[in-house]
Design a protein around this motif. Sequence first.
Motif, short mmCIF file in Angstrom:
data_model
loop_
_atom_site.label_atom_id
_atom_site.label_comp_id
_atom_site.label_asym_id
_atom_site.label_seq_id
_atom_site.Cartn_x
_atom_site.Cartn_y
_atom_site.Cartn_z
N MET A 22 49.67 46.17 33.89
CA MET A 22 49.12 46.13 32.31
C MET A 22 48.83 47.18 31.65
SD MET A 22 46.02 43.36 34.04
CE MET A 22 45.54 42.98 32.53
N PRO A 29 43.40 48.12 31.05
CA PRO A 29 42.92 46.85 30.96
C PRO A 29 41.24 46.68 31.24
CG PRO A 29 44.15 46.77 33.06
CD PRO A 29 44.17 48.09 32.21
N SER A 30 40.57 45.86 30.45
CA SER A 30 39.30 45.65 30.64
C SER A 30 39.13 45.12 32.19
CB SER A 30 38.58 44.78 29.71
OG SER A 30 39.00 43.55 29.93
N ASN A 32 37.27 42.65 33.01
CA ASN A 32 37.68 41.24 33.10
C ASN A 32 39.02 40.89 33.02
OD1 ASN A 32 34.92 40.67 33.14
ND2 ASN A 32 34.52 40.70 30.92
N GLU A 33 39.85 41.46 32.21
CA GLU A 33 41.29 41.15 31.87
C GLU A 33 41.87 41.36 33.49
OE1 GLU A 33 42.38 42.41 27.55
OE2 GLU A 33 42.15 43.94 29.00
N LYS A 36 41.07 38.72 35.96
CA LYS A 36 41.69 37.41 35.87
C LYS A 36 43.05 37.61 36.52
CE LYS A 36 42.86 34.18 32.23
NZ LYS A 36 42.68 33.78 30.82
N LYS A 37 43.84 38.58 35.98
CA LYS A 37 45.17 38.74 36.28
C LYS A 37 45.56 38.91 37.65
CE LYS A 37 49.61 39.78 34.82
NZ LYS A 37 50.34 38.78 33.75
#
Length: 175
Positions: A22, A29-30, A32-33, A36-37
């Motif tokens: 990412m 990435p955060s 949260n991101e 999720k990923k």
Amino acid sequence: MASKRSDAKQNRAHLLAVARAMAKDGEVPSFNELAKKAEVGVGTVYRHFADQQALLAGLVEEQLEDFRVLIEHAVANEDVNAAFEELFRGAVELVVHRPLVARVLAGSKDEFRAMETKAEAVVTRAKKAKVIRPDVGVSDFKRLVCGIELAARMGPRPGEAARRYVEIVLAGIRL
């Protein structure tokens, strides 16, 4: 059945692999991101990484080892001028090709204090030998390295631009 420790190592490795995929041009990435990923809960990310800086450090562990080796070599080099130049050029080369390393160095925390101390020894030795200006410190060194990386990435050929900027900066800080 895998142990909890083994599962934790696998989870961390998985999170780092997803985060590397990412990460683009020094952007991480955060949490949260990433969660999720990676298809995990955000709590799992926080269990492995206390903050963004810890995630960054995890992403660049191998590259930071390259930087440690570069610093150790410069510290061991008896030629003060060559040691300083080698460290400066090598640091710029490293961050230009690995922008996440620049982010880690720019936001240096306790885990990087030992590297900074050794780099400071090289800078101090260069000042005492009158190789560089007396007002150049290790914080200047870090900012110049990261500044060159940022400026070089603004053009079409970052490696070529970085080499040119290194020559300009070295000419400006030499005595």
